[in-house]
Write a protein that holds these residues in place. Sequence first.
Motif, mmCIF file in Angstrom:
data_model
loop_
_atom_site.group_PDB
_atom_site.id
_atom_site.type_symbol
_atom_site.label_atom_id
_atom_site.label_comp_id
_atom_site.label_asym_id
_atom_site.label_seq_id
_atom_site.Cartn_x
_atom_site.Cartn_y
_atom_site.Cartn_z
ATOM 1 N N ILE A 1 47.660 36.418 52.771
ATOM 2 C CA ILE A 1 47.395 34.995 52.503
ATOM 3 C C ILE A 1 46.228 34.838 51.539
ATOM 4 O O ILE A 1 45.383 35.722 51.424
ATOM 5 N N GLY A 2 46.189 33.703 50.879
ATOM 6 C CA GLY A 2 45.187 33.451 49.848
ATOM 7 C C GLY A 2 43.876 32.866 50.332
ATOM 8 O O GLY A 2 42.997 32.588 49.515
ATOM 9 N N LEU A 3 43.703 32.678 51.630
ATOM 10 C CA LEU A 3 42.483 32.056 52.156
ATOM 11 C C LEU A 3 41.195 32.690 51.619
ATOM 12 O O LEU A 3 40.305 31.976 51.157
ATOM 13 N N PRO A 4 41.054 34.014 51.607
ATOM 14 C CA PRO A 4 39.818 34.604 51.097
ATOM 15 C C PRO A 4 39.597 34.370 49.594
ATOM 16 O O PRO A 4 38.473 34.461 49.115
ATOM 17 N N HIS A 5 40.673 34.067 48.872
ATOM 18 C CA HIS A 5 40.534 33.782 47.441
ATOM 19 C C HIS A 5 40.051 32.356 47.215
ATOM 20 O O HIS A 5 39.528 32.037 46.148
ATOM 21 N N VAL A 6 40.228 31.504 48.213
ATOM 22 C CA VAL A 6 39.798 30.101 48.135
ATOM 23 C C VAL A 6 38.380 29.950 48.664
ATOM 24 O O VAL A 6 37.569 29.222 48.099
#
Length: 185
Positions: free
Chosen positions: A39-44
Amino acid sequence: MYAISLGDDGAELRPLEPWRAEEFLTHIDRGREFIGQYIGLPHVVKNLASSRSFLQSYADKAAADAGRIYGIWMDGKLVGGVLFRTMDVEHGTAEAGCWLEPSAVGKGLVTRATRVIIDWAVEERGIHRVEWQASAENQASIAVARRLGMTRDGVLRESYPHRGKRHDMEVWSVLAPEWRAARGR
């Protein structure tokens, strides 16, 4: 503020609000690589401002009755979370999701927390269909969908670009009558 016990192991579910941005960022930093596998959460969530902004976006969704986010705490430490990424009360649909840092894996926390939020969505908000989407490679997330009694609806082939690769996404769901029947057993 409230906390809902997730069992006798010290796990609790609590709202994850903007004032918790620093704690949320610290948690993401602890599990950044692990959480970011699918998932992209750490990129956000990269710094305090983006952490606060992300949590504020969910506070805004909650105010509009269009989504929710909750943290999972273990012995007072934020270790993961569950959310309704989307929620459309008028149409009776919601998409649930989750994340955990490595220290929290294998304890059943996501399954227990997701049961709580699905119960709330079905019984309090009148949601008829709850979806769960997971990368076809994310066997842990797919196992949660199975434990929740969801049905695999299908695969969205190469629909999710993440880290330079297109991932197949499995779509799972549970309908309110199925949820209630399973709870009654």
